[in-house]
Design an enzyme around this catalytic site. Structure first.
Site, PDB file in Angstrom:
ATOM      1  N   TYR A 155      13.012   8.234  -2.549  1.00  0.00           N
ATOM      2  CA  TYR A 155      12.205   7.054  -2.885  1.00  0.00           C
ATOM      3  C   TYR A 155      10.738   7.315  -2.570  1.00  0.00           C
ATOM      4  O   TYR A 155       9.850   7.079  -3.387  1.00  0.00           O
ATOM      5  CB  TYR A 155      12.705   5.825  -2.103  1.00  0.00           C
ATOM      6  CG  TYR A 155      11.705   4.691  -2.091  1.00  0.00           C
ATOM      7  CD1 TYR A 155      11.463   3.942  -3.239  1.00  0.00           C
ATOM      8  CD2 TYR A 155      10.971   4.377  -0.922  1.00  0.00           C
ATOM      9  CE1 TYR A 155      10.522   2.919  -3.228  1.00  0.00           C
ATOM     10  CE2 TYR A 155      10.038   3.366  -0.912  1.00  0.00           C
ATOM     11  CZ  TYR A 155       9.816   2.638  -2.071  1.00  0.00           C
ATOM     12  OH  TYR A 155       8.872   1.628  -2.058  1.00  0.00           O
ATOM     13  N   LYS A 174       6.977   7.693  -4.951  1.00  0.00           N
ATOM     14  CA  LYS A 174       5.673   7.043  -4.739  1.00  0.00           C
ATOM     15  C   LYS A 174       4.591   8.114  -4.636  1.00  0.00           C
ATOM     16  O   LYS A 174       3.516   8.003  -5.224  1.00  0.00           O
ATOM     17  CB  LYS A 174       5.686   6.190  -3.458  1.00  0.00           C
ATOM     18  CG  LYS A 174       6.599   4.983  -3.536  1.00  0.00           C
ATOM     19  CD  LYS A 174       6.154   4.011  -4.612  1.00  0.00           C
ATOM     20  CE  LYS A 174       7.072   2.822  -4.769  1.00  0.00           C
ATOM     21  NZ  LYS A 174       6.809   2.037  -5.973  1.00  0.00           N
ATOM     22  N   SER A 214       3.318   2.829  -1.137  1.00  0.00           N
ATOM     23  CA  SER A 214       3.988   2.430   0.091  1.00  0.00           C
ATOM     24  C   SER A 214       3.501   3.267   1.266  1.00  0.00           C
ATOM     25  O   SER A 214       3.167   4.447   1.105  1.00  0.00           O
ATOM     26  CB  SER A 214       5.488   2.652  -0.098  1.00  0.00           C
ATOM     27  OG  SER A 214       6.151   2.577   1.129  1.00  0.00           O
TER      28      SER A 214
HETATM   29  P1  NAD Z   1      11.937  -5.756  -6.202  1.00  0.00           P
HETATM   30  O1  NAD Z   1      13.127  -4.890  -6.405  1.00  0.00           O
HETATM   31  O2  NAD Z   1      12.130  -7.152  -5.772  1.00  0.00           O
HETATM   32  O3  NAD Z   1      11.040  -5.756  -7.534  1.00  0.00           O
HETATM   33  C1  NAD Z   1      11.002  -4.671  -8.415  1.00  0.00           C
HETATM   34  C2  NAD Z   1      11.284  -5.199  -9.814  1.00  0.00           C
HETATM   35  O4  NAD Z   1      11.229  -4.115 -10.743  1.00  0.00           O
HETATM   36  C3  NAD Z   1      12.672  -5.822  -9.944  1.00  0.00           C
HETATM   37  O5  NAD Z   1      12.531  -7.130 -10.460  1.00  0.00           O
HETATM   38  C4  NAD Z   1      13.421  -4.923 -10.914  1.00  0.00           C
HETATM   39  O6  NAD Z   1      14.305  -5.644 -11.731  1.00  0.00           O
HETATM   40  C5  NAD Z   1      12.275  -4.297 -11.695  1.00  0.00           C
HETATM   41  N1  NAD Z   1      12.536  -2.990 -12.291  1.00  0.00           N
HETATM   42  C6  NAD Z   1      12.964  -1.855 -11.678  1.00  0.00           C
HETATM   43  N2  NAD Z   1      13.024  -0.844 -12.572  1.00  0.00           N
HETATM   44  C7  NAD Z   1      12.605  -1.339 -13.759  1.00  0.00           C
HETATM   45  C8  NAD Z   1      12.438  -0.794 -15.051  1.00  0.00           C
HETATM   46  N3  NAD Z   1      12.730   0.486 -15.323  1.00  0.00           N
HETATM   47  N4  NAD Z   1      12.000  -1.607 -16.046  1.00  0.00           N
HETATM   48  C9  NAD Z   1      11.726  -2.906 -15.810  1.00  0.00           C
HETATM   49  N5  NAD Z   1      11.848  -3.473 -14.606  1.00  0.00           N
HETATM   50  C10 NAD Z   1      12.289  -2.705 -13.592  1.00  0.00           C
HETATM   51  O7  NAD Z   1      10.974  -4.984  -5.189  1.00  0.00           O
HETATM   52  P2  NAD Z   1       9.657  -5.484  -4.439  1.00  0.00           P
HETATM   53  O8  NAD Z   1       9.975  -5.567  -3.003  1.00  0.00           O
HETATM   54  O9  NAD Z   1       9.073  -6.644  -5.135  1.00  0.00           O
HETATM   55  O10 NAD Z   1       8.750  -4.194  -4.632  1.00  0.00           O
HETATM   56  C11 NAD Z   1       7.822  -4.089  -5.693  1.00  0.00           C
HETATM   57  C12 NAD Z   1       7.217  -2.702  -5.652  1.00  0.00           C
HETATM   58  O11 NAD Z   1       6.603  -2.487  -4.374  1.00  0.00           O
HETATM   59  C13 NAD Z   1       8.236  -1.570  -5.820  1.00  0.00           C
HETATM   60  O12 NAD Z   1       7.660  -0.551  -6.593  1.00  0.00           O
HETATM   61  C14 NAD Z   1       8.471  -1.100  -4.400  1.00  0.00           C
HETATM   62  O13 NAD Z   1       8.853   0.252  -4.355  1.00  0.00           O
HETATM   63  C15 NAD Z   1       7.088  -1.300  -3.778  1.00  0.00           C
HETATM   64  N6  NAD Z   1       7.122  -1.457  -2.311  1.00  0.00           N
HETATM   65  C16 NAD Z   1       7.941  -2.416  -1.771  1.00  0.00           C
HETATM   66  C17 NAD Z   1       8.000  -2.550  -0.375  1.00  0.00           C
HETATM   67  C18 NAD Z   1       8.897  -3.569   0.252  1.00  0.00           C
HETATM   68  O14 NAD Z   1       9.183  -3.449   1.449  1.00  0.00           O
HETATM   69  N7  NAD Z   1       9.346  -4.602  -0.454  1.00  0.00           N
HETATM   70  C19 NAD Z   1       7.223  -1.719   0.452  1.00  0.00           C
HETATM   71  C20 NAD Z   1       6.402  -0.770  -0.153  1.00  0.00           C
HETATM   72  C21 NAD Z   1       6.364  -0.658  -1.546  1.00  0.00           C
HETATM   73  N1  UFG Z   2      15.913  -2.468  11.529  1.00  0.00           N
HETATM   74  C1  UFG Z   2      16.944  -2.850  12.368  1.00  0.00           C
HETATM   75  N2  UFG Z   2      18.040  -3.436  11.807  1.00  0.00           N
HETATM   76  C2  UFG Z   2      18.167  -3.651  10.470  1.00  0.00           C
HETATM   77  C3  UFG Z   2      17.100  -3.260   9.619  1.00  0.00           C
HETATM   78  C4  UFG Z   2      15.988  -2.660  10.181  1.00  0.00           C
HETATM   79  O1  UFG Z   2      16.878  -2.671  13.581  1.00  0.00           O
HETATM   80  O2  UFG Z   2      19.204  -4.175  10.020  1.00  0.00           O
HETATM   81  C5  UFG Z   2      14.691  -1.874  12.134  1.00  0.00           C
HETATM   82  C6  UFG Z   2      14.389  -0.476  11.656  1.00  0.00           C
HETATM   83  O3  UFG Z   2      15.076   0.480  12.423  1.00  0.00           O
HETATM   84  C7  UFG Z   2      12.863  -0.427  11.801  1.00  0.00           C
HETATM   85  C8  UFG Z   2      12.426  -1.870  11.526  1.00  0.00           C
HETATM   86  O4  UFG Z   2      13.589  -2.669  11.730  1.00  0.00           O
HETATM   87  O5  UFG Z   2      12.512  -0.112  13.115  1.00  0.00           O
HETATM   88  C9  UFG Z   2      11.917  -2.088  10.114  1.00  0.00           C
HETATM   89  O6  UFG Z   2      12.887  -1.613   9.185  1.00  0.00           O
HETATM   90  P1  UFG Z   2      12.816  -1.991   7.632  1.00  0.00           P
HETATM   91  O7  UFG Z   2      14.003  -1.371   6.973  1.00  0.00           O
HETATM   92  O8  UFG Z   2      12.621  -3.449   7.461  1.00  0.00           O
HETATM   93  O9  UFG Z   2      11.464  -1.304   7.146  1.00  0.00           O
HETATM   94  P2  UFG Z   2      11.012   0.216   7.174  1.00  0.00           P
HETATM   95  O10 UFG Z   2       9.767   0.283   7.979  1.00  0.00           O
HETATM   96  O11 UFG Z   2      12.111   1.114   7.550  1.00  0.00           O
HETATM   97  O12 UFG Z   2      10.710   0.498   5.636  1.00  0.00           O
HETATM   98  C10 UFG Z   2      10.002  -0.434   4.805  1.00  0.00           C
HETATM   99  C11 UFG Z   2      10.522  -0.351   3.381  1.00  0.00           C
HETATM  100  C12 UFG Z   2      10.173   0.970   2.759  1.00  0.00           C
HETATM  101  C13 UFG Z   2       8.711   1.181   2.865  1.00  0.00           C
HETATM  102  C14 UFG Z   2       8.262   1.098   4.306  1.00  0.00           C
HETATM  103  C15 UFG Z   2       6.771   1.193   4.367  1.00  0.00           C
HETATM  104  O13 UFG Z   2      11.927  -0.487   3.351  1.00  0.00           O
HETATM  105  O14 UFG Z   2      10.498   0.920   1.379  1.00  0.00           O
HETATM  106  O15 UFG Z   2       8.652  -0.151   4.850  1.00  0.00           O
HETATM  107  O16 UFG Z   2       6.353   1.202   5.673  1.00  0.00           O
HETATM  108  F1  UFG Z   2       8.417   2.399   2.373  1.00  0.00           F
END
Ligand code: NAD
Ligand code: UFG
Length: 337
Positions: free
Chosen positions: A148, A152, A124
């Site tokens: 969190y 990572k 991330s």
């Molecule tokens: P998500 O929660 O939708 O998907 C993660 C999946 O992992 C879920 O289906 C959950 O049930 C499963 N899981 C968690 N722990 C587990 C375990 N111990 N065994 C088996 N399954 C397990 O999240 P996502 O948004 O699809 O994110 C996927 C990956 O990308 C995550 O590692 C997250 O940290 C990373 N990531 C997400 C974002 C974002 O904004 N969505 C940004 C950066 C990184």
């Molecule tokens: N925001 C609002 N209102 C809300 C939610 C978010 O104003 O209800 C704003 C936040 O302050 C920020 C922007 O929208 O300025 C984006 O916020 P997000 O929570 O959507 O995303 P972040 O950038 O904070 O974080 C996301 C994921 C993290 C990841 C990161 C990587 O949640 O897990 O992107 O850049 F690590």
């Protein structure tokens, strides 16, 4: 080739599964459904046009993982499984370290036991902490501001060390920026449990009437309109980035970090206005205090992904807003209809 997707029933995993299947890969999913549901698997099969081998298991359980690897001839793994809420990680740090680090270690150990050498990891942009400058490239300093993020950061370090010790390993650390959007069919999408932490699912729940209004966290940042700026990327572009990473891993041993972003920064109000315009729907909002831990501006330098993986994001912000709404309006309660 058979690819194992840990966490493949989740938001990014489900979209990646579909792209893999339509590109001719066989998909095996290991997911304990802690943040997803079984319906996602049926929809992946519907869109991918093939069966998925689904294991409802905890990736931290070595015995279950060994059983899976002995039953399936896995050629490569994509490791999505993990807990992902920043605020929850601050209140439950031990659960985050236990789950996310255990899952990483158990997967790497099982891969080693079964001689699987290729891995793509969901890292991330959170590992960049508070960046010194933007756009941020992969050589920028890394540091985290919450548990969190540290999971990572630590998983990345574990993988770098594993690849140093075994020169035949090939690991790509994909640092995602802000994934939003949904598959254009509207059949799969983001389905957060409870109140969404992230901006786009909050907006779409306001639009569909599940929440009254959006709270914009801060309008006094050092950005053009005062609201936070991020690099939003369409989840289908992101999914395609995993296929490009797998192809790169086939030919290139070692461990390398690669940003997946568009290189463009949009503010919270840009997103609200684009969502309203693209979907002809109003999103009421109110300015609220800053959210602790948020930075002014974070967007990527995506040039390494283009140079090494031959991958570039193709979809624009309107596509992201339109596809999010298409998913939300057809599935107002997500998969739980
Ligand atoms: P998500 O929660 O939708 O998907 C993660 C999946 O992992 C879920 O289906 C959950 O049930 C499963 N899981 C968690 N722990 C587990 C375990 N111990 N065994 C088996 N399954 C397990 O999240 P996502 O948004 O699809 O994110 C996927 C990956 O990308 C995550 O590692 C997250 O940290 C990373 N990531 C997400 C974002 C974002 O904004 N969505 C940004 C950066 C990184
Ligand atoms: N925001 C609002 N209102 C809300 C939610 C978010 O104003 O209800 C704003 C936040 O302050 C920020 C922007 O929208 O300025 C984006 O916020 P997000 O929570 O959507 O995303 P972040 O950038 O904070 O974080 C996301 C994921 C993290 C990841 C990161 C990587 O949640 O897990 O992107 O850049 F690590």
């Amino acid at each position: 080739m058979k690819v194992l997707l840990t966490g493949g029933a989740g938001y990014i995993g489900s979209h990646t599964a579909v792209e893999l299947m339509t590109s001719g890969y066989d998909v095996v999913i290991a997911d304990n459904l802690s943040n997803s549901c079984k319906e996602a698997i049926s929809r992946i099969e519907e869109l991918g046009g093939n069966k998925v081998s689904f294991y409802d298991i905890d990736v931290c359980c070595k015995m279950e993982m060994e059983k899976l690897f002995s039953e399936q001839d896995i050629g490569a793994c994509i490791h999505f499984a993990g807990l992902k809420s920043v605020p929850e990680s601050t209140s439950m740090p031990l659960s985050y370290y236990r789950n996310n680090l255990d899952a990483t270690l158990t997967l790497l150990e099982t891969m080693q036991e079964f001689g699987v050498k290729k891995l793509v990891f969901s890292s991330s942009a959170t590992v960049y902490g508070v960046p010194k400058s933007v756009p941020v490239n992969e050589d920028a300093d890394t540091w985290c501001t919450n548990p969190y993020g540290w999971t990572k950061y630590m998983s990345e370090q574990i993988m770098r060390d594993a690849a140093k010790a075994d020169e035949s390993l090939s690991i790509i650390l994909l640092r995602y920026f802000n994934p939003i959007g949904a598959h254009e069919s509207g059949r799969i999408g983001e389905d957060p449990q409870g109140k969404p932490n992230n901006l786009m699912p909050y907006i779409s729940q306001v639009a569909v009437g599940r929440r009254d209004k959006l709270y914009v966290y801060g309008d006094d940042y050092a950005t053009p309109d005062g609201t936070g700026v991020r690099d939003y990327i369409h989840v289908v572009d992101l999914a395609k980035g995993h296929i490009a990473a797998l192809e790169y891993a086939e030919k290139n041993p070692g461990c390398i970090a690669v940003n997946l972003g568009t290189g463009l920064g949009y503010s919270v109000l840009d997103i609200v206005k684009t969502f309203e315009r693209a979907n002809d729907i109003r999103v009421p909002y109110e300015i609220a205090p800053r959210r602790p831990g948020d930075v002014d501006t974070l967007y990527s330098d995506p040039s390494r992904a283009e140079k090494l993986l031959g991958w570039k994001a193709e979809k624009n912000l309107e596509d992201m807003c339109r596809d999010t709404w298409n998913w939300q309006k057809h599935n107002p309660k997500g998969y739980r209809e």
